[in-house]
Structures are given as structure tokens and as C-alpha cells.
Design an enzyme around this catalytic site. Structure first.
Site, PDB file in Angstrom:
ATOM      1  N   GLU A   1       0.442   5.402   0.715  1.00 47.41           N
ATOM      2  CA  GLU A   1      -0.658   6.332   1.262  1.00 47.41           C
ATOM      3  C   GLU A   1      -0.135   7.898   0.842  1.00 47.41           C
ATOM      4  O   GLU A   1       0.865   7.875   0.195  1.00 47.41           O
ATOM      5  CB  GLU A   1      -0.499   6.169   2.861  1.00 47.41           C
ATOM      6  CG  GLU A   1      -1.234   5.032   3.047  1.00 47.41           C
ATOM      7  CD  GLU A   1      -1.621   4.739   4.714  1.00 47.41           C
ATOM      8  OE1 GLU A   1      -0.988   5.473   5.450  1.00 47.41           O
ATOM      9  OE2 GLU A   1      -2.253   3.943   5.029  1.00 47.41           O
TER      10      GLU A   1
ATOM     11  N   CYS B   1     -10.832  -3.309  -4.301  1.00 49.11           N
ATOM     12  CA  CYS B   1      -9.751  -4.276  -4.682  1.00 49.11           C
ATOM     13  C   CYS B   1     -10.336  -5.705  -5.337  1.00 49.11           C
ATOM     14  O   CYS B   1     -10.049  -6.204  -6.340  1.00 49.11           O
ATOM     15  CB  CYS B   1      -8.759  -4.528  -3.547  1.00 49.11           C
ATOM     16  SG  CYS B   1      -7.613  -3.349  -3.394  1.00 49.11           S
TER      17      CYS B   1
ATOM     18  N   ASN C   1       1.010  -1.259   0.093  1.00 49.59           N
ATOM     19  CA  ASN C   1      -0.026   0.098  -0.279  1.00 49.59           C
ATOM     20  C   ASN C   1       0.804   1.280   0.001  1.00 49.59           C
ATOM     21  O   ASN C   1       1.952   1.268   0.495  1.00 49.59           O
ATOM     22  CB  ASN C   1      -0.851   0.064   1.081  1.00 49.59           C
ATOM     23  CG  ASN C   1      -0.425  -0.188   2.510  1.00 49.59           C
ATOM     24  OD1 ASN C   1       0.575  -0.844   2.751  1.00 49.59           O
ATOM     25  ND2 ASN C   1      -1.163   0.457   3.346  1.00 49.59           N
TER      26      ASN C   1
ATOM     27  N   CYS D   1      -4.063   0.784  -2.594  1.00 47.71           N
ATOM     28  CA  CYS D   1      -4.045  -0.610  -1.906  1.00 47.71           C
ATOM     29  C   CYS D   1      -2.928  -1.365  -2.396  1.00 47.71           C
ATOM     30  O   CYS D   1      -2.723  -1.186  -3.670  1.00 47.71           O
ATOM     31  CB  CYS D   1      -5.261  -1.300  -1.964  1.00 47.71           C
ATOM     32  SG  CYS D   1      -6.524  -0.444  -1.071  1.00 47.71           S
TER      33      CYS D   1
ATOM     34  N   GLU E   1      -3.217  -4.686  -3.047  1.00 46.68           N
ATOM     35  CA  GLU E   1      -3.754  -5.670  -4.203  1.00 46.68           C
ATOM     36  C   GLU E   1      -3.692  -4.715  -5.584  1.00 46.68           C
ATOM     37  O   GLU E   1      -3.205  -5.442  -6.580  1.00 46.68           O
ATOM     38  CB  GLU E   1      -4.806  -6.150  -3.663  1.00 46.68           C
ATOM     39  CG  GLU E   1      -4.923  -6.569  -2.512  1.00 46.68           C
ATOM     40  CD  GLU E   1      -5.375  -5.874  -1.160  1.00 46.68           C
ATOM     41  OE1 GLU E   1      -4.841  -4.535  -0.856  1.00 46.68           O
ATOM     42  OE2 GLU E   1      -6.310  -6.288  -0.473  1.00 46.68           O
TER      43      GLU E   1
ATOM     44  N   CYS F   1     -10.407  -4.830   0.217  1.00 45.68           N
ATOM     45  CA  CYS F   1     -11.379  -3.994   0.317  1.00 45.68           C
ATOM     46  C   CYS F   1     -12.304  -4.124  -1.041  1.00 45.68           C
ATOM     47  O   CYS F   1     -11.888  -4.749  -1.981  1.00 45.68           O
ATOM     48  CB  CYS F   1     -10.953  -2.530   0.266  1.00 45.68           C
ATOM     49  SG  CYS F   1     -10.180  -1.765  -1.222  1.00 45.68           S
TER      50      CYS F   1
HETATM   51  N1  THU Z   1      -5.538  -1.314   2.484  1.00 44.94           N
HETATM   52  C1  THU Z   1      -4.878  -2.220   1.312  1.00 44.94           C
HETATM   53  O1  THU Z   1      -3.806  -1.893   0.801  1.00 44.94           O
HETATM   54  N2  THU Z   1      -5.661  -3.119   0.799  1.00 44.94           N
HETATM   55  C2  THU Z   1      -7.052  -3.023   1.395  1.00 44.94           C
HETATM   56  O2  THU Z   1      -7.563  -4.227   0.692  1.00 44.94           O
HETATM   57  C3  THU Z   1      -7.487  -2.440   2.364  1.00 44.94           C
HETATM   58  C4  THU Z   1      -6.737  -1.374   2.966  1.00 44.94           C
HETATM   59  C5  THU Z   1      -4.425  -0.181   2.888  1.00 44.94           C
HETATM   60  C6  THU Z   1      -5.262   1.145   2.346  1.00 44.94           C
HETATM   61  C7  THU Z   1      -4.442   2.128   3.534  1.00 44.94           C
HETATM   62  O3  THU Z   1      -3.129   2.207   3.037  1.00 44.94           O
HETATM   63  C8  THU Z   1      -4.520   1.159   4.594  1.00 44.94           C
HETATM   64  O4  THU Z   1      -4.522  -0.224   4.395  1.00 44.94           O
HETATM   65  C9  THU Z   1      -5.625   1.558   5.619  1.00 44.94           C
HETATM   66  O5  THU Z   1      -6.834   1.372   5.016  1.00 44.94           O
END
Ligand code: THU
Length: 135
Positions: free
Chosen positions: A46, A94, A44, A55, A57, A91
Site C-alpha cells: 500500500e 487482477c 500487497n 495487489c 496477485e 479484484c
Molecule cells: N488487495 C489485493 O492484494 N488483492 C486483491 O485482489 C484485492 C485487494 C489488496 C489491495 C489493498 O492493499 C487491500 O487489499 C485492500 O483493498
């Protein structure tokens, strides 16, 4: 679990070390196994403008597709375990992104160590929207 899935889980654990998550501090690593055996990793990423976050994935899928892969077997996702000892799960966005390339994905969900929870994308995304609906 077969050797390819073991390697996939290891790759997701390594990818998690590259997470850029200074805001949530929730680090996610993902790895995608293509039918031809290639493994693509993502973490991930940010941003101070929160909706811009990407994300793990989705990043892994972008790398895979950008490398020419279109047929996939499995995705592994590694997170911290929650208070109940459960790993995170992809999520909704994804799940939808992965489903562009079919629903027959094996999905491995795991914490930093220990065996994964094994499921499928079909189970995670029932009644999926697909391009077929566009006519
Ligand atoms: N996140 C992912 O990388 N994958 C997911 O399927 C759910 C959330 C990340 C996004 C963000 O950087 C952190 O997790 C918190 O939501």
C-alpha cells in the site's frame, strides 16, 4: 489436491506475512505456479496515496513475468476470512492481469489456515477481454 498445489498454498501463506498494508490492515499473499514448476510470490503493497496501492496477485505476476515465465497453471490467494467465513477473491484488475496469460488457471482462495476454495480464472472472468479483440 496435488502436492504442487499444496506447496503453492503454503507459499501464498508465507507471502502474506510480507504484506505492507498499514492503511487497510488487509493483508494479502499470492503465489503463482508456472508450468515449469517455479513458484512466484507476492504480497500487497500500500501507499499513502491510495490509488498507488498494488495487489498481491499483480505483484506476484510481475515477479513471474520479469523472471521469464509465460505459461502458468495456478494462483493461490490468501486473506483473512470475512464475517461469513469466506476468503477474499481477486479484484477485477487482477483477474484481467492474470488473463493476459490465458484463462486455464486453477485459482485457490484461502484463509490463514484450512482448505482452499478451488475455482478457475475462466469462472471468475467470463466474457473476458483479450488481445484477440485488438485485431
Ligand atoms: N488487495 C489485493 O492484494 N488483492 C486483491 O485482489 C484485492 C485487494 C489488496 C489491495 C489493498 O492493499 C487491500 O487489499 C485492500 O483493498
Amino acid at each position: 489436491m496435488d502436492a504442487q498445489l499444496d506447496a503453492l498454498l503454503d507459499a501464498a501463506r508465507r507471502a502474506r506475512a510480507q504484506a505492507y498494508a498499514p492503511y487497510s490492515r488487509y493483508q494479502v499473499g499470492a503465489a503463482i505456479l508456472a508450468e515449469d514448476g517455479r513458484i512466484f510470490q507476492g504480497a500487497n503493497m500500500e501507499n499513502s496515496a491510495y490509488p498507488t496501492c498494488l495487489c498481491a496477485e499483480h505483484n506476484a505476476l510481475g515477479t513471474a513475468v520479469s523472471s521469464g515465465a509465460r505459461r502458468f497453471r495456478a494462483v493461490a490467494v490468501v486473506t483473512e476470512l470475512d464475517a461469513h467465513g469466506r476468503p477474499g477473491s481477486p479484484c477485477g484488475q487482477c483477474r484481467q492481469a492474470l488473463s493476459e496469460f490465458g484463462l486455464d488457471w486453477v485459482v485457490l482462495l484461502a484463509g490463514p489456515s484450512g482448505p482452499p476454495v478451488r475455482t478457475t480464472l475462466r469462472e471468475l472472468l467470463p466474457h473476458a477481454f483479450s488481445g484477440e479483440q485488438l485485431g
